[in-house]
Every structure is written in C-alpha cells, then in structure tokens.
Design a protein around this motif. Structure first.
Motif, mmCIF file in Angstrom:
data_model
loop_
_atom_site.group_PDB
_atom_site.id
_atom_site.type_symbol
_atom_site.label_atom_id
_atom_site.label_comp_id
_atom_site.label_asym_id
_atom_site.label_seq_id
_atom_site.Cartn_x
_atom_site.Cartn_y
_atom_site.Cartn_z
ATOM 1 N N GLY A 148 -3.680 11.332 49.837
ATOM 2 C CA GLY A 148 -4.921 11.814 50.455
ATOM 3 C C GLY A 148 -4.716 11.891 51.954
ATOM 4 O O GLY A 148 -3.764 12.526 52.419
ATOM 5 N N SER A 193 12.843 11.988 58.263
ATOM 6 C CA SER A 193 12.914 11.407 59.614
ATOM 7 C C SER A 193 11.610 10.802 60.101
ATOM 8 O O SER A 193 11.606 9.905 60.945
ATOM 9 N N ARG A 194 10.469 11.282 59.589
ATOM 10 C CA ARG A 194 9.177 10.791 60.084
ATOM 11 C C ARG A 194 8.206 10.611 58.917
ATOM 12 O O ARG A 194 8.461 11.081 57.813
ATOM 13 N N LYS A 249 0.633 23.247 47.198
ATOM 14 C CA LYS A 249 0.673 21.932 46.540
ATOM 15 C C LYS A 249 0.210 22.037 45.081
ATOM 16 O O LYS A 249 0.629 21.255 44.228
ATOM 17 N N ILE A 307 5.813 9.874 55.844
ATOM 18 C CA ILE A 307 5.979 9.329 54.488
ATOM 19 C C ILE A 307 7.464 9.292 54.114
ATOM 20 O O ILE A 307 7.935 8.341 53.475
ATOM 21 N N VAL A 340 14.749 18.493 60.466
ATOM 22 C CA VAL A 340 15.027 19.797 61.073
ATOM 23 C C VAL A 340 15.089 19.745 62.589
ATOM 24 O O VAL A 340 15.951 20.360 63.195
ATOM 25 N N SER A 341 14.183 19.003 63.218
ATOM 26 C CA SER A 341 14.118 19.078 64.676
ATOM 27 C C SER A 341 14.267 17.736 65.377
ATOM 28 O O SER A 341 14.911 17.649 66.430
ATOM 29 N N ASP A 342 13.712 16.678 64.807
ATOM 30 C CA ASP A 342 13.623 15.424 65.559
ATOM 31 C C ASP A 342 14.854 14.544 65.310
ATOM 32 O O ASP A 342 14.825 13.597 64.524
ATOM 33 N N ASN A 401 10.037 15.431 49.608
ATOM 34 C CA ASN A 401 8.966 15.047 50.531
ATOM 35 C C ASN A 401 8.694 16.092 51.608
ATOM 36 O O ASN A 401 7.557 16.209 52.062
ATOM 37 N N ASP A 459 17.296 22.552 56.759
ATOM 38 C CA ASP A 459 15.988 23.161 56.501
ATOM 39 C C ASP A 459 15.883 23.380 54.998
ATOM 40 O O ASP A 459 16.645 24.164 54.416
ATOM 41 N N ILE A 460 14.931 22.718 54.396
ATOM 42 C CA ILE A 460 14.847 22.705 52.942
ATOM 43 C C ILE A 460 14.501 24.088 52.373
ATOM 44 O O ILE A 460 14.718 24.349 51.189
ATOM 45 N N ILE A 500 -3.358 10.418 54.994
ATOM 46 C CA ILE A 500 -2.358 9.415 55.347
ATOM 47 C C ILE A 500 -2.057 9.541 56.840
ATOM 48 O O ILE A 500 -1.942 10.661 57.370
ATOM 49 N N HIS A 521 -1.129 15.851 60.646
ATOM 50 C CA HIS A 521 -2.466 16.359 60.985
ATOM 51 C C HIS A 521 -2.451 17.047 62.356
ATOM 52 O O HIS A 521 -3.101 18.068 62.552
ATOM 53 N N THR A 557 -0.114 10.091 59.521
ATOM 54 C CA THR A 557 1.183 10.597 59.991
ATOM 55 C C THR A 557 0.918 11.721 60.999
ATOM 56 O O THR A 557 -0.227 12.111 61.224
ATOM 57 N N TYR A 580 -1.797 26.135 52.122
ATOM 58 C CA TYR A 580 -1.132 24.835 51.915
ATOM 59 C C TYR A 580 -1.594 24.223 50.587
ATOM 60 O O TYR A 580 -0.775 23.746 49.791
HETATM 61 P P1 NAP Z 1 5.222 14.654 58.769
HETATM 62 O O1 NAP Z 1 4.818 13.345 59.375
HETATM 63 O O2 NAP Z 1 4.812 15.932 59.425
HETATM 64 O O3 NAP Z 1 6.817 14.632 58.571
HETATM 65 C C1 NAP Z 1 7.422 15.757 58.014
HETATM 66 C C2 NAP Z 1 8.879 15.464 57.772
HETATM 67 O O4 NAP Z 1 9.432 16.605 57.116
HETATM 68 C C3 NAP Z 1 9.667 15.261 59.041
HETATM 69 O O5 NAP Z 1 10.694 14.342 58.755
HETATM 70 C C4 NAP Z 1 10.238 16.653 59.315
HETATM 71 O O6 NAP Z 1 11.462 16.643 60.053
HETATM 72 C C5 NAP Z 1 10.509 17.111 57.899
HETATM 73 N N1 NAP Z 1 10.532 18.555 57.738
HETATM 74 C C6 NAP Z 1 9.609 19.459 58.146
HETATM 75 N N2 NAP Z 1 9.971 20.703 57.802
HETATM 76 C C7 NAP Z 1 11.158 20.569 57.156
HETATM 77 C C8 NAP Z 1 12.058 21.481 56.564
HETATM 78 N N3 NAP Z 1 11.835 22.802 56.590
HETATM 79 N N4 NAP Z 1 13.182 21.021 55.999
HETATM 80 C C9 NAP Z 1 13.448 19.687 55.986
HETATM 81 N N5 NAP Z 1 12.636 18.749 56.528
HETATM 82 C C10 NAP Z 1 11.515 19.210 57.112
HETATM 83 O O7 NAP Z 1 4.688 14.762 57.251
HETATM 84 P P2 NAP Z 1 4.065 13.651 56.274
HETATM 85 O O8 NAP Z 1 2.624 13.511 56.587
HETATM 86 O O9 NAP Z 1 4.945 12.466 56.214
HETATM 87 O O10 NAP Z 1 4.108 14.457 54.890
HETATM 88 C C11 NAP Z 1 5.162 14.291 53.945
HETATM 89 C C12 NAP Z 1 4.759 15.021 52.679
HETATM 90 O O11 NAP Z 1 3.522 14.503 52.193
HETATM 91 C C13 NAP Z 1 4.553 16.523 52.860
HETATM 92 O O12 NAP Z 1 5.019 17.207 51.716
HETATM 93 C C14 NAP Z 1 3.045 16.637 52.965
HETATM 94 O O13 NAP Z 1 2.578 17.919 52.571
HETATM 95 C C15 NAP Z 1 2.598 15.554 52.011
HETATM 96 N N6 NAP Z 1 1.237 15.074 52.278
HETATM 97 C C16 NAP Z 1 0.914 14.415 53.420
HETATM 98 C C17 NAP Z 1 -0.386 13.982 53.633
HETATM 99 C C18 NAP Z 1 -0.831 13.242 54.863
HETATM 100 O O14 NAP Z 1 -2.052 12.993 55.019
HETATM 101 N N7 NAP Z 1 0.061 12.851 55.749
HETATM 102 C C19 NAP Z 1 -1.369 14.251 52.660
HETATM 103 C C20 NAP Z 1 -0.997 14.935 51.528
HETATM 104 C C21 NAP Z 1 0.307 15.334 51.327
HETATM 105 P P3 NAP Z 1 11.514 16.628 61.698
HETATM 106 O O15 NAP Z 1 11.271 15.191 62.090
HETATM 107 O O16 NAP Z 1 12.879 17.054 62.040
HETATM 108 O O17 NAP Z 1 10.449 17.550 62.169
#
Ligand code: NAP
Length: 248
Positions: free
Chosen positions: A188, A12-13, A161, A15, A35-37, A87, A61-62, A190, A195, A192, A157
C-alpha cells in the motif's frame, strides 16, 4: 560459489534495498540491479558484506533485454540461482489519461511489465526442473493501485500493476509443476522515494488517514512479506498476491 543466489531488481533503494538486506541476513547472496544511484548501490554492497554475505550491484535497466541478460550472467558467476524478486518499478507524474503521451506509456509498461516478464523468463530458464534446475521462487511487486485504479493520478501505473497480478497467476500456474512458486506482494502506502518521483513528496501525509491502521508501511515490512513468500514457509502458495497495506 554460492548455492543460494537471489536476484533483486531495483535493489539500491526503498523496498528493494530492504529486501536485499533481509535476504542477506537470511543467508542469501544477492545480485541486484540499479540504474542511476551508484552511491546507494555501493553503500548497500558494503552493508551486505558486514552481514558476511556477498552482494553484487549491476547497473542494469530492467526494461532493456541486454541489461537483463547481463544481470543474470552476474548471478551465474556468483553461483546457483534460488530466487528472483521483481521489485524494480517506476511511477510517473500525476496525470489524467487524456494527458498521457505514448513515451510515458511505453516507459511505464517497458519497465513495470516487460521488465518483470523478461527477468522471470531468465529465472525460469535457470530454476525450472524442466531445464535441469532445482526449483525456487519468484516474488513480484504489485501495488494497491492495481485494485484502486489510481484515477486522475496514474491509471497507467495501476494498469501495469494489474498486469503483474495476472502474470503472477499465469506464470505461477505455468511453472508450479516445475518446482517454482510464483507469488506477489501488494504494497500500500510505503515510506520510500517513489512518491516524490510521482511528483507528490507528501503523498503519504495526505493519505495517512485513509489507511485503516492510520500509518504508512515501511520498506522492511514489505521485505518481510517478500522473504516469507520466497521461503519454504510459503511452500503451498502459488499465484497469491499478499496485501501489505495496513488494511487499505
Ligand atoms: P523506489 O524507492 O523508487 O526505488 C526504486 C528502485 O528501483 C531503485 O533501486 C531504482 O534504482 C530501481 N529502478 C528504477 N527503475 C529501474 C529500472 N528501469 N531498472 C532497474 N532498476 C530500476 O521504489 P519503491 O517504493 O521501493 O518501490 C519498489 C516496488 O514496489 C516498485 O515496483 C513499486 O511499484 C512497488 N510499490 C511501491 C509502493 C510504495 O508505496 N513505495 C506501493 C506499491 C507498490 P536507482 O536507485 O538507480 O534509481
């Protein structure tokens, strides 16, 4: 019925959302979880329908097995599975290990590690030639934290990973002869919401100078790497973890 269904967890949000949009552009129909949004999920379903593909949002919820089964049941209703993007992932507030509760650790590992393994199990049952499937690809989301360790911030965390890196190698080798390629992307910093969920909304601004390219990455840049690993362009890559880190 679609003959090219992609499941994206946490679509939903961030990446995940960018991945769903790019996958639709590249001809996939997509089932994604949130899950929520719900508003964010609904707006993504609308955006994909403008690209003349189908997206289905499933509140799932995954980290909960019944929810994972429901997500894949929705994919089965849409058509034939072609791939999975693991993801969904969560951070928690910055903490030292000597401050971490069991509840925090269980949530982190349940979603980031067990969720990825459960969803992969369901994908393998459908994709593997051993089970009558026609093959496909799985892409996991690792993190630069897996190799940096995130000391004093979220070593839990980072460890989750690191588990994803090892699982990518193990599952990749396990199913390589069954028509399934399993790889990972290692983002790295990103841009979103994740943070802010870690309690440091300006984390990127704080760390930008440590990135060799001197800028954060975008969700779209991660999505392009994910779609490449899913595609036949990556036909001989198995167990790879592709950095999308600007050199960090
Ligand atoms: P994000 O913006 O926080 O988005 C998280 C997404 O995951 C949202 O769609 C959220 O849904 C969903 N979600 C959260 N908990 C969940 C659950 N229990 N079951 C199913 N869906 C769930 O995260 P992001 O930054 O895009 O990160 C995506 C992936 O990349 C993650 O695995 C993260 O660890 C990894 N990553 C991100 C970064 C970075 O800098 N952003 C860096 C390294 C790795 P809702 O909208 O309903 O809350």
């Amino acid at each position: 019925m679609s003959d090219r269904v992609l499941v994206v967890t946490g679509g939903s949000r961030g990446i995940g959302r960018a991945t769903v949009l790019l996958a639709a552009e590249r001809g996939y129909d997509v089932v994604f979880s949130f899950v929520s949004d719900k508003a964010a999920a609904d707006s993504l379903v609308d955006a994909v329908s403008k690209a003349e593909r189908t997206a289905v949002a499933v509140r799932s919820d995954i980290g909960v097995e019944a929810d994972v089964l429901a997500l894949f049941a929705a994919a089965d209703r849409l058509g034939t599975l072609a791939g999975l993007v693991n993801n969904a992932g969560v951070l928690d507030l910055q903490a030292r290990v000597d401050e971490m509760s069991v509840a925090r650790l269980e949530r982190m590992m349940r979603i980031n590690v067990i969720g990825t393994i459960l969803a992969s199990r369901e994908a393998v049952k459908r994709l593997s030639t051993r089970h009558g499937g026609r093959g496909g690809a799985i892409v996991n989301l690792s993190s630069a934290a897996a190799v940096l360790g995130a000391p004093g911030q979220y070593a839990d965390y980072a460890a989750s990973k690191g588990a994803i890196d090892t699982f990518t190698l193990g599952l990749g080798r396990e199913v390589a002869a069954e028509g399934i390629r399993v790889n990972a992307v290692r983002p790295g910093l990103i841009d979103t919401d994740i943070h802010a969920s870690g309690g440091i909304p300006d984390r990127i601004a704080q760390l930008r100078d440590t990135i060799p390219m001197k800028r954060e990455g975008t969700a779209e840049e991660c999505a392009r790497a994910i779609l490449w690993l899913l595609s036949d362009e990556a036909s001989y890559s198995v167990g790879a973890v592709l950095p999308v880190t600007g050199g960090r």
